[in-house]
Scaffold this motif. Sequence first.
Motif, PDB file in Angstrom:
ATOM      1  N   SER A1415       0.847  -1.181   0.000  1.00  0.00           N
ATOM      2  CA  SER A1415       0.000   0.000   0.000  1.00  0.00           C
ATOM      3  C   SER A1415       0.881   1.229   0.000  1.00  0.00           C
ATOM      4  N   ALA A1416       2.034   1.124   0.648  1.00  0.00           N
ATOM      5  CA  ALA A1416       2.901   2.289   0.654  1.00  0.00           C
ATOM      6  C   ALA A1416       3.528   2.463  -0.712  1.00  0.00           C
ATOM      7  N   ALA A1417       3.858   1.345  -1.356  1.00  0.00           N
ATOM      8  CA  ALA A1417       4.591   1.461  -2.604  1.00  0.00           C
ATOM      9  C   ALA A1417       3.679   1.890  -3.743  1.00  0.00           C
ATOM     10  N   GLU A1418       2.378   1.779  -3.525  1.00  0.00           N
ATOM     11  CA  GLU A1418       1.518   2.119  -4.651  1.00  0.00           C
ATOM     12  C   GLU A1418       1.288   3.613  -4.776  1.00  0.00           C
ATOM     13  N   LEU A1419       2.019   4.386  -3.971  1.00  0.00           N
ATOM     14  CA  LEU A1419       1.924   5.816  -4.184  1.00  0.00           C
ATOM     15  C   LEU A1419       2.404   6.093  -5.592  1.00  0.00           C
ATOM     16  N   PRO A1420       2.039   7.224  -6.127  1.00  0.00           N
ATOM     17  CA  PRO A1420       2.592   7.530  -7.444  1.00  0.00           C
ATOM     18  C   PRO A1420       4.101   7.391  -7.367  1.00  0.00           C
ATOM     19  N   GLU A1421       4.680   6.860  -8.450  1.00  0.00           N
ATOM     20  CA  GLU A1421       6.053   6.421  -8.353  1.00  0.00           C
ATOM     21  C   GLU A1421       7.041   7.527  -8.069  1.00  0.00           C
ATOM     22  N   LYS A1422       6.597   8.789  -8.219  1.00  0.00           N
ATOM     23  CA  LYS A1422       7.559   9.861  -8.016  1.00  0.00           C
ATOM     24  C   LYS A1422       8.341   9.645  -6.742  1.00  0.00           C
ATOM     25  N   LYS A1423       7.681   9.003  -5.783  1.00  0.00           N
ATOM     26  CA  LYS A1423       8.332   8.951  -4.492  1.00  0.00           C
ATOM     27  C   LYS A1423       9.480   7.989  -4.454  1.00  0.00           C
ATOM     28  N   ASN A1424       9.673   7.259  -5.540  1.00  0.00           N
ATOM     29  CA  ASN A1424      10.819   6.363  -5.531  1.00  0.00           C
ATOM     30  C   ASN A1424      12.118   7.108  -5.537  1.00  0.00           C
ATOM     31  N   LYS A1425      12.049   8.424  -5.833  1.00  0.00           N
ATOM     32  CA  LYS A1425      13.301   9.171  -5.857  1.00  0.00           C
ATOM     33  C   LYS A1425      13.957   8.989  -4.504  1.00  0.00           C
ATOM     34  N   GLN A1426      13.142   9.143  -3.439  1.00  0.00           N
ATOM     35  CA  GLN A1426      13.518   8.710  -2.114  1.00  0.00           C
ATOM     36  C   GLN A1426      14.926   9.092  -1.693  1.00  0.00           C
ATOM     37  N   LYS A1427      15.788   9.458  -2.632  1.00  0.00           N
ATOM     38  CA  LYS A1427      17.131   9.842  -2.201  1.00  0.00           C
ATOM     39  C   LYS A1427      17.083  11.234  -1.592  1.00  0.00           C
ATOM     40  N   ILE A1428      15.964  11.921  -1.791  1.00  0.00           N
ATOM     41  CA  ILE A1428      15.874  13.253  -1.207  1.00  0.00           C
ATOM     42  C   ILE A1428      15.816  13.106   0.297  1.00  0.00           C
ATOM     43  N   ASP A1429      16.671  13.821   1.001  1.00  0.00           N
ATOM     44  CA  ASP A1429      16.582  13.780   2.457  1.00  0.00           C
ATOM     45  C   ASP A1429      15.359  14.578   2.873  1.00  0.00           C
ATOM     46  N   GLU A1430      14.763  14.145   3.988  1.00  0.00           N
ATOM     47  CA  GLU A1430      13.540  14.837   4.371  1.00  0.00           C
ATOM     48  C   GLU A1430      13.697  15.492   5.720  1.00  0.00           C
ATOM     49  N   LEU A1431      12.747  16.369   6.023  1.00  0.00           N
ATOM     50  CA  LEU A1431      12.681  16.914   7.370  1.00  0.00           C
ATOM     51  C   LEU A1431      11.327  16.495   7.906  1.00  0.00           C
ATOM     52  N   LYS A1432      11.048  16.814   9.154  1.00  0.00           N
ATOM     53  CA  LYS A1432       9.774  16.386   9.719  1.00  0.00           C
ATOM     54  C   LYS A1432       8.826  17.575   9.670  1.00  0.00           C
ATOM     55  N   VAL A1433       7.661  17.372   9.065  1.00  0.00           N
ATOM     56  CA  VAL A1433       6.673  18.457   9.056  1.00  0.00           C
ATOM     57  C   VAL A1433       5.674  18.156  10.158  1.00  0.00           C
ATOM     58  N   PHE A1434       5.622  19.019  11.163  1.00  0.00           N
ATOM     59  CA  PHE A1434       4.624  18.832  12.230  1.00  0.00           C
ATOM     60  C   PHE A1434       3.400  19.627  11.827  1.00  0.00           C
ATOM     61  N   ASN A1435       2.219  18.995  11.842  1.00  0.00           N
ATOM     62  CA  ASN A1435       1.059  19.815  11.467  1.00  0.00           C
ATOM     63  C   ASN A1435       0.455  20.456  12.699  1.00  0.00           C
ATOM     64  N   LYS A1436       1.309  20.729  13.687  1.00  0.00           N
ATOM     65  CA  LYS A1436       0.863  21.469  14.873  1.00  0.00           C
ATOM     66  C   LYS A1436       2.079  22.191  15.427  1.00  0.00           C
ATOM     67  N   GLU A1437       1.916  22.853  16.558  1.00  0.00           N
ATOM     68  CA  GLU A1437       3.061  23.571  17.104  1.00  0.00           C
ATOM     69  C   GLU A1437       4.065  22.566  17.640  1.00  0.00           C
ATOM     70  N   LEU A1438       5.318  22.962  17.597  1.00  0.00           N
ATOM     71  CA  LEU A1438       6.380  22.052  18.053  1.00  0.00           C
ATOM     72  C   LEU A1438       6.196  21.728  19.532  1.00  0.00           C
ATOM     73  N   GLU A1439       5.760  22.725  20.323  1.00  0.00           N
ATOM     74  CA  GLU A1439       5.725  22.470  21.772  1.00  0.00           C
ATOM     75  C   GLU A1439       4.677  21.433  22.148  1.00  0.00           C
ATOM     76  N   THR A1440       3.586  21.337  21.363  1.00  0.00           N
ATOM     77  CA  THR A1440       2.585  20.335  21.738  1.00  0.00           C
ATOM     78  C   THR A1440       3.175  18.945  21.554  1.00  0.00           C
ATOM     79  N   GLU A1441       4.092  18.833  20.606  1.00  0.00           N
ATOM     80  CA  GLU A1441       4.704  17.530  20.356  1.00  0.00           C
ATOM     81  C   GLU A1441       5.664  17.183  21.488  1.00  0.00           C
ATOM     82  N   PHE A1442       6.267  18.222  22.103  1.00  0.00           N
ATOM     83  CA  PHE A1442       7.291  17.965  23.122  1.00  0.00           C
ATOM     84  C   PHE A1442       6.853  18.467  24.484  1.00  0.00           C
ATOM     85  N   ASP A1443       5.545  18.358  24.762  1.00  0.00           N
ATOM     86  CA  ASP A1443       5.064  18.635  26.111  1.00  0.00           C
ATOM     87  C   ASP A1443       5.464  20.031  26.579  1.00  0.00           C
TER      88      ASP A1443
END
Length: 2020
Positions: A1415-1443
């Motif tokens: 199911s993960a691999a069936e994303l559109p294949e663009k994501k196979n590039k995968q060599k791109i390093d990623e960062l973490k996108v929090f869809n909320k404020e950072l402090e809620t994630e870290f108490d």
Amino acid sequence: MALQLRLRTVSGLRGKADRIAKAAFRGLSFYTRVLENCEDEARFDETFRWPVASNIDGNEILEIQVFNYSKVFTNRLIGTFRMVLQKVVEEGQLEVTDTLIDDNNSAIQTSISIEVRYQAMDGTVGAWNDKEFLEIPSLQSEGDSRYPLETDSLLSGHRQGSAMSPSKSNQQSAERSFRRAGKGVFSAMKLGKTRPPKDDHQKQEEPAVLEAEDLGRKAMRLGGGLDPDTVSLASVTAVTTNVSNKRSKPDIKMEPSAGRPMDYQVSITVIEARQLVGLNMDPMVCVEVGDEKKYTSMKESTNCPYYNEYFVFDFHVPPDVMFDKIIKLSVIHSKNLLRSGTLVGSFKMDVGTVYTQPEHQFYHKWAILSDPEDLTAGLKGYLKCDVAVVGKGDNIKTPHKANETDEDDIEGNLLLPDGVPPERQWARFYIKIYRAEGLPRMNTSLMANVKKALIGENKDLVDPYVQVFFAGQKGKTSVQKSSYEPLWNEQIVFTEMFPPLCKRIKIQIRDSDKVNDVAIGTHFIDLRKISNEGDKGFLPTFGPAWVNMYGSTRNYTLMDEHQDLNEGLGEGVSFRARLLMSLAVEILDTSNPEINSSTEVQVEQAPSVADNCTGKMEEFFLFGAFLEATMIDRKIGDKPINFEVTIGNYGNQIDGMAKPTLRRKKDGGDGDEEESELLQNSSEEDGDEDGELVSISSSQPMKPLVTDRNYFHLPYFEKKPCIYIKSWWQDQRRRLYNANIMDKIADKLEEGLNDVQEMIKTEKPHPERRLRGVLEELSSGCLRFVTLADKDQHHSSRTRLDRERLKSCMRELENVGQQATTLRSQVKKNTMKDKLKLVQNFLQKLRFLADEPQHTIPDIFIWMMSNNKRIAYTRIPSKDILYSIVDEEMGKDCAKVKTVFLKLPGKRGFGPAGWTVQAKMEIYLWLGLNKQRKDFLSGLPCGFEEKKTARGPNLPSFPPISLLYTKKQVFQLRAHMYQARSLFAADSSGLSDPFARVFFITQSQCTEVLNETLCPTWDQLLVFDNVELYGEAHEMRDDPPIIVIEIYDQDTVGKADFMGRTFAKPVVKMSDEQYCPPRFPPQLEYYQIYRGNSTAGDLLAAFELLQIGAGGKSDLPRVDGPTGIDRGPILPVPLGIRPVLSKYRVEILFWGLRDLKRVNLAQVDRPRVDIECAGKGVQSALIQNYKKNPNFSTLVKWLEVDLPENELLHPPLNIRVVDCRAFGRYTLVGSHAVSSLRKFIYRPPEKKAHHWNMTVELLNGSLAMTNRGPPSCPTGELVVKVEPEVPIKKMETMVKLEANSDAVVKVEVSEEEKEKKKKKKKGGGGAGGGEEGEEEEPDESMLDWWSKYFASIETMKEQLRQQEAAAAEAEEKEEMEIAEEIKLDDSPMKGSKGQAKNKEKSKAPKDDKKKKQQSAAELPEKKNKQKIDELKVFNKELETEFDNFEDWLHTFNLLRGKIGDNDDNATEEERIVGRFKGSICVYKVPLPDDMGKEAGYDPNLGMFQGIPSNDPINVLVRVYVVRATDLHPADINGKADPYIAIKLGKTDIKDKENYISKQLNPVFGKSFDIEATFPMESMLTVAVYDWDLVGTDDLIGETKIDLENRYYSKHRATCGVSQTYAIHGYNMWRDPMKPSQILSKLCKEGKVDGPHFGPGGRVKVANRVFTGPTEMEDENGQKKQTEEHLALTVLHHWEDVPRAGCRLVPEHVETRPLLNPDKPGIEQGRLEMWVDMFPMDMPAPGPAIDISPRKPKKYELRVIVWNTDEVILEDDDYFTGEKSSDIFVRGWLKGQQEDKQDTDVHYHSLTGEGNFNWRYIFPFDYLMAEEKIVISKKESMFSWDETEYKIPARLTLQVWDADHFSADDFLGAIELDLNRFPRGAKTAKQCSMEMVTNEAELPMVSIFKQKRVKGWWPFVARDENDELEITGKVEAELHLLTAEEAEKSPAGLARNEPDPLEKPNRPDTSFIWFLNPLKSIKYLICTRYKWLIIKIVLALLLLIMLALFLYSMPGYMVKKLLGA
């Protein structure tokens, strides 16, 4: 009636064990106590008793099971004994000794000896007689002989199966009935009386706060051995434990919440429309909410316009009004200043539908447009939009906006709630209005007299009509002039889509008046309650039934201040009228030609209904007794007071009602029979005269007496006044009965859930057992409902809704019952929380089902009248006091004493005015059929004589007009008021001066006033002497009246302010009982204090009521105060009740103060913090100059206090900040109360615990991990192998869970992906087209930060998707695993969770994992590039994630006091005056010795070792702002011109010149560097402003970030840790410190051993070994050795490091909501950003990353139109009559309509073929990442600047027919999305309609990948029937070049130089007539102009003749004349 069982012994047991037995009957089971270590015989000798509501049937079964008891595992069943109760029922008593049988129904050695007894009493239900069984000789004395039966005789030779019954045939029936009854029929006691009193005596005797002791013993002590599951182990406040059968619970929340206006915001984004019906139209969208309209801009000549415009509507109205507003979206075609435009289609729904959606929104959904005028027309197109409704305090989580590339599946994303079918049909709603009765006489006496004087007669003064509102339309009936009982018999017909998206129908009776019509009453019908959408559901249906309407009082003044109530806002305070109506729905068959297609509302005549259709008229009897009226507000205390009770209009003094004689006569002959039948049924003693019984509906006026200075009371001592009313209603009690049964199940469930939550809150042991018990009760309750409701199926006057509702309720409840049973088996300690949520859903469902939409008997109102003015009221639903013979059906307050609080009517009851009690009444009510009235007094407290009105001789049968109590008990009440906490701040100082006032019966007393505190510890005993209670002593014990406690704030002037109220029930001791445990002394308990509807703190207190016996007060227990405290007259709480104290030390870390606001206009200069806890205090050092340095010089101070051993009783800790002014003055700045110290309590680690901690971590880490490490691992080391090149994205979850199967997993993924790629290359399907697979790896130089960002957003979306999928999967899995779980439970493995977990993991089969990855691999294949390093996108404020980054430094908000009364609902935000930073640590002294032994221990810091210094520090703060989404529009045009403003300390950056024009989703892509000094400048504000050309700029929203907490946090939030370490490129390491330096620093600070880098890519930290790669490339591609990757690996897994580990903040982007202080609580948009901080004393960081927005790339699209074919022919040739067309092709890129280009015209094409060889050139700017074209243009000539639009890249080609004089005719068009469009056909023949309609299955291409595409595409248009048809084909070539390439190889427009195209070879059809003249002439003469020529010739002949005539005439005449 009761069944009793005495379980004597069980003998013949094997082995030695603990034994326990369980006895079950009718679904209620009891457990015995546990007998420990018994060998062959277990002597239980216990008695159980089941109260039963209905007689026991001979086939019912009693079951006893004997178990071996185990504390850890489930009990093991030894054997079962079942017995059919036939003999018992016949004989009454039975003794049995028999063997048990095992699971296989074979007998075993063990035998059991029991005695069973059944007494069927005379119908009184479960009156307890505690003495039975105490002396075993039976109480039934003489007639009672025992049956010492040997069971053999009972069994008569058979022992089959498991039931004992005399014969085989009987046995099956017994089994069956056992299955039915055994599960379901639980006793009335359980349903009705919340808990059997028997267990309640013990309940009260045990200490209120249970310690966590062994449950076995507890079960023993809870007496009679209850099933440990059903025992409520929670000590709940005494009120919720409903002890008695004679009192019902009071409701503690006072304020009516309905009708109060609130803030709402409706935000709608119109994104685009598709498939609009019509040719070449200019559409715009009108958005309408309620009465407000807004329009989008107009898009020219397109059927799929793209808008992306955002609209916001703000409202301030009550919720009911809001949710009934209609949202209407309509698409209008070619509207301009002069014309209103034509409607294409519209869509409507009500706001309530949106609000009930998850997250209150529809996001990116397609609304179906339909034509409301024309039913037969199909769909008119789709409109894609977001709709959200926000109330104050809701925050809406918008799904993260990234590039929306996912192909829109319109059908799958329709704008419809779940469960609504996409094909909605039209339906007619018939609302029939028959008649009304009981209307108020709308006459003000003044008007009546005037009219009488003028007209001379007194007519009815009301002209009623009915108005119905539904789905934005309204219809009304005719007006019935002057009629109190109007008859309409009309129906109002609405035509609307079905199911409608509008929830409620509003029906209003209005009074027509010349000046203005007023509403008489309003009723809402909720469609969800009168229909059911399930597969066995039914269409909405209603009635014919009466609906009751309530509204304002019926005293007729000219101006009615409560008119709103008649409009349906707020709770009605009086009966207004009842209306007989019905509703039906008919789905229309739109294909039927006869159908009337209009959708206007119609009003037609309707046939009237028979009088008896709503049920037979019955006489009802309502009886009420006022037992107490106290707490009467002092404002009304000086006038005599009486109470009036009304039911409908009966009992109303102004316009009451007599017996409805009219109706009877109308029935004709029937009437007399009915009358006589009534008389025969009435009991003999009532006799005939009963008919003349005069109702008494109000009590006698009495002068109140003073209780204290706030309240009065009425002297209802021994004489209690009564009222009784006779009324006549249609008998539809069944409806109410069913509702009552469900309500009781729901009440029981709610109470159980409260218990469970209380247990979790107070951390009592085994809440899961209580939950299991709750579920067991629930399932048996549901099954009982099914049996009860089933019995009454055939009732003449049942409506269709009655029948359907009954069926669906039975289905639902059966369903709930089964789910509860399954859930019960799944409730474990760890699944508890989730299951609790599920059970909450059951509760809502039950409450929903119990609400009966078809009314019957109106509600009862009780009004307090003073001087004939109505002051205050209460409203009691009639179903709550309705009597039934069956206990479950009885109303919950019927024949019970209920405490009610009277409240002010309407708006007067809002706010503080509504919080003061107007009066507290103890009232007893009974409502039932007159013929059942014999026991209407049964529930009153005993010991009274009835006092009746005198009548004629020997006719004493009136109900009593008062009750005279002869029995009186005297008591002393002791109120132990210990303390209160978290009270409301009532003074401006932010504190209060609280005291408590305790009310009991007619007495009240106050505690002392404690100044300046929110957590007063009064520690005071209040003694009420000589409390007189009327009634029997034994009832008082179970059933004392409630105590009301009110908390006030003492003010020096004026009266005290009310701060809250709570109720309690005292523990009662009769004079003959001992004052000893377990019941006495009582324990302190917490009582929740309410202020209006909100909670306002807790009271810790205990109450006891002691009977004063014959010996007077001397016999009462002594009051032992604590020694050494002398407080004068004030008695402290005695020993034994006050908590046990021990010495604690509280250490306070004083860090600093922040953001202090001015106090009384002066700035705070020298603040100090005072800490107070339990009467002791400590002060911080004084901050000498707050401006210069707001931190404290001394960091840690401590105080020693005596705190209760029981942590739940710990008092709060108060933090107060004062400002020290000159001359020793102090002013309070603000205060904060830490209500619970629990999270600050330090518990020294035990030696063992440390080791155990390790093992747990090992287990969690995954046991098998060590197998992979080298075998030489020292014990306890853990190898963590992490390989960064794993495609984390697909596998994140896997990597974490099972590092052991990691390797396998990777292989699978890569192989699958290879497979996928192969498939792709073969040109496989999928939305991506065949070319994607071949795409080369992205070139490193092309990648930038945005590539990383977009890849990360995809990851985040994917994770959200996976979480949802996983949640769904988990649910399915859980259901499958129930069985397995149960097995697992019995296995001895249960001890170690880790193993069990592991076992489950290994259970999940491998292919399961494969599935996940697919199911993960069936994303559109663009994501196979995968060599791109990623960062973490929090869809909320950072402090809620870290108490909140409060790992050691906490922030306490300081609140100022009250800001005036009106501001009571001010949010906490508005009251904050500053923040105190610090921390608290509480521990028992003395500590264990080894604490101070660690190296580097600083005694000054106490527990706060290793904290940094708080001296000022300079920091470089780098703020990156990425973009904002969904900004609130700030300009009139619905847009904004946003720019960023940043403020930190004195630095204020306004980036005004870089504003972004007219954009609500601006991409900023900027970074700002600011130098700041902590602590002075630590609060960063990032705001988004709206730029305005004139005037000041408006704030859109802002967000605040506390940088200091981030900076000092252990989570290291200064600079996020990237995923990989790189020294060049887009992913360069940003931190000045390298990973290895960071790691060494962390190890040093955390006193962790390491890091030790070893060979082979290994590093050891503490006892963990990490592995990873060891080399890296530099810019030139040289490899070199490095330890950085290894160090980075450790940092990523730092939380696994023991003791010091915690999660480190990764490289991230956080999403922060923007808030505007003017619109508190409502989000104004969101901002994506992040902050880096670097200390200035370290090496400087490198330059900031460049995140400036990608510039769109310039492209040129060259489109060559070669040929067309098969274009439809429009014109007829002038000369030759042939069909032909003058074809030309027009083309443009979407959004650039003004740059449209046309080919030349191909004249006279006879075949539809056209040759052009024409080139268009479209230059455009394109954003690759977002797949959008960027256009900058001025919006209008008045715009100041250009606006940037981003629109999808779509090319439109149209084919036209050119006309010389008239407008050109549009023939067809095609729109190609340049990112994915169907590949052109090779030849014109292969080109078909499919290419447009069936896009999903065709291979798609993207011009950006292909660069050059040539082929044939179809032109389509819609014909008259709205069907798509093909109107031509075009051969075109698309060629895409970048701007540079275009410059190198230029090409000319049309056929011009450079690179000219050759002229098309067109056949010269244009001059064909010239070449072939004969043919043309023949055509012209023979066909076209034949008749015309003939006509002309004839006309010429005539003319010639006429001319000849005229010419020759004169000559002829002369000739005639002369020559005659």
